[in-house]
Design an enzyme around this catalytic site. Structure first.
Site, PDB file in Angstrom:
ATOM      1  N   HIS A  54      38.827  36.170  78.170  1.00 39.07           N
ATOM      2  CA  HIS A  54      40.140  36.457  77.576  1.00 39.07           C
ATOM      3  C   HIS A  54      40.127  37.854  76.941  1.00 39.07           C
ATOM      4  O   HIS A  54      41.071  38.616  77.075  1.00 39.07           O
ATOM      5  CB  HIS A  54      40.474  35.453  76.463  1.00 39.07           C
ATOM      6  CG  HIS A  54      41.102  34.168  76.939  1.00 39.07           C
ATOM      7  ND1 HIS A  54      42.175  34.118  77.794  1.00 39.07           N
ATOM      8  CD2 HIS A  54      40.811  32.871  76.628  1.00 39.07           C
ATOM      9  CE1 HIS A  54      42.517  32.857  78.009  1.00 39.07           C
ATOM     10  NE2 HIS A  54      41.704  32.073  77.320  1.00 39.07           N
ATOM     11  N   GLU A  82      44.983  31.699  81.385  1.00 37.18           N
ATOM     12  CA  GLU A  82      43.965  30.652  81.354  1.00 37.18           C
ATOM     13  C   GLU A  82      43.156  30.624  82.646  1.00 37.18           C
ATOM     14  O   GLU A  82      41.935  30.547  82.620  1.00 37.18           O
ATOM     15  CB  GLU A  82      44.600  29.277  81.111  1.00 37.18           C
ATOM     16  CG  GLU A  82      44.937  29.014  79.666  1.00 37.18           C
ATOM     17  CD  GLU A  82      43.777  29.289  78.750  1.00 37.18           C
ATOM     18  OE1 GLU A  82      42.648  28.841  79.025  1.00 37.18           O
ATOM     19  OE2 GLU A  82      43.981  29.985  77.744  1.00 37.18           O
ATOM     20  N   GLU A 104      36.051  32.500  76.676  1.00 35.88           N
ATOM     21  CA  GLU A 104      36.660  33.249  75.568  1.00 35.88           C
ATOM     22  C   GLU A 104      36.419  34.753  75.708  1.00 35.88           C
ATOM     23  O   GLU A 104      37.316  35.554  75.448  1.00 35.88           O
ATOM     24  CB  GLU A 104      36.133  32.740  74.223  1.00 35.88           C
ATOM     25  CG  GLU A 104      36.545  31.306  73.893  1.00 35.88           C
ATOM     26  CD  GLU A 104      38.060  31.104  73.937  1.00 35.88           C
ATOM     27  OE1 GLU A 104      38.803  31.988  73.486  1.00 35.88           O
ATOM     28  OE2 GLU A 104      38.506  30.062  74.441  1.00 35.88           O
TER      29      GLU A 104
HETATM   30 ZN   LIG Z   1      41.656  29.921  77.107  1.00 38.96          ZN
END
Ligand SMILES: [Zn+2]
Length: 265
Positions: A138, A197, A135
C-alpha cells in the site's frame, strides 16, 4: 456534489494523475513526495509517543525480523524494475504496539505499525509476512498519497497539504490517519478501495515470496482473518478487506506468478 466541485475534480484529475510506478495503474496524486515523507515521520512520531510499545519481546522481534526481510525484498524489487528512486527518503521502522484492534499499517517512508490484536491471526512469521507485504505494498504503491489527495479535494477544496495543515491542523491530521488506515473511526471514506486492495495483495505476494516466505501462506492467513472478523465490528484492517472469498480466489490465481519470485530460506 456541486457542478463546480465536479469540474474542479475533473481538472485536477487530468492535471495530477500519475502512474503507480510499480503497477502501471493511473492514480490521483496532488501531494508532493517530500511533503508526504515529512508529514509521515511527524505523524508516526506522534503516534509512537501516544501508544504503548508491546512488552512482548518475542513478538516485537518477530515484527522487526520479518520487516527487515520484507524491506530488502522491496528494495530488490524496486531495483529490478528500475524504480529504486521511489524509495528515496525511506527510513524504515517496524514497531508493535499494545492494542486489541486487529490492525496494521504502513505510512510513506516505511513507517510500519502492527497492533498486538492482529498477532493471533498472523500466528507466526509467515502470517506476519502476509500482512507486512500487503501493508508495505500500500505504501510503496502510494495508496495513502492517493487517498490523502482525494480527501484534500473533497474535504478541503483542493488545498495543498501544508496549507490544510495550517488552516485545520486537527482535521488534516485525522484525514491523514484515516488515509493510512490508522484512524478509521474518524474516516469519512472507506479505508482503501477495491483496486488498491487487489494491488496490495498482488505486490504483497511478490514481496513475501522474495523475502523467503511461501506465498501460499496468504491463503491460510485470509481464511483465518475471515473467521476472526465474523460478526465483530471490523477494525480498519478488516473493514478494508471485503468479500473474502473473492480475494482468496484471486490470491490463488496469482500464486504461480508469485512463486516465480520465491526464494526459500
Ligand atoms: Zn489493505
Amino acid at each position: 456534489m456541486s457542478r463546480l466541485l465536479a469540474a474542479l475534480l475533473v481538472t485536477l484529475l487530468a492535471a495530477s494523475c500519475s502512474t503507480v510506478a510499480l503497477t502501471g495503474r493511473r492514480q490521483l496524486n496532488i501531494v508532493p513526495d517530500g511533503e508526504m515523507l515529512s508529514m509521515s515521520s511527524q505523524q508516526y512520531g506522534e503516534f509512537m509517543k501516544e501508544n504503548k510499545p508491546s512488552t512482548n519481546a518475542e513478538q516485537t522481534a518477530r515484527i522487526k525480523r520479518v520487516g527487515a526481510r520484507i524491506q530488502s525484498a522491496v528494495e530488490e524489487y524496486a531495483r529490478q524494475t528500475g524504480h529504486a528512486n521511489d524509495l528515496a527518503g525511506y527510513a524504515w521502522e517496524f514497531n508493535l504496539v499494545e492494542s486489541k484492534e486487529v490492525n496494521a499499517w504502513c505510512m510513506p517512508g516505511g513507517k510500519v505499525v502492527f497492533y498486538t490484536g492482529i498477532m493471533p491471526v498472523c500466528r507466526d512469521d509467515d502470517g506476519v509476512a502476509v500482512v507486512m507485504g500487503h501493508e508495505v505494498a500500500h505504501a510503496v504503491a502510494k495508496h495513502g498519497a492517493e487517498r490523502m489527495s482525494q480527501s484534500l479535494l473533497v474535504e478541503m477544496g483542493g488545498a495543498a497539504l501544508s496549507v490544510a495543515l495550517q488552516a485545520k491542523p486537527q482535521e488534516t491530521q485525522q484525514l491523514w490517519m484515516s488515509a493510512f488506515g490508522a484512524g478509521a473511526q474518524y474516516g469519512v471514506l472507506m479505508p482503501f478501495g477495491r483496486g488498491q486492495e487487489s494491488e496490495a495483495d498482488h505486490l504483497g505476494l511478490i514481496f513475501m515470496a522474495m523475502a523467503g516466505y511461501d506465498p501460499h501462506h496468504a491463503v491460510e492467513f485470509w481464511q483465518r482473518m475471515s473467521k476472526a472478523s465474523g460478526g465483530e465490528k471490523p477494525s480498519e484492517f478488516m473493514s478494508t478487506h471485503p468479500s473474502d472469498e473473492h480475494r482468496i480466489q484471486k490470491i490463488q490465481e496469482e500464486l504461480p506468478e508469485a512463486m516465480r519470485y520465491y526464494k526459500p530460506r
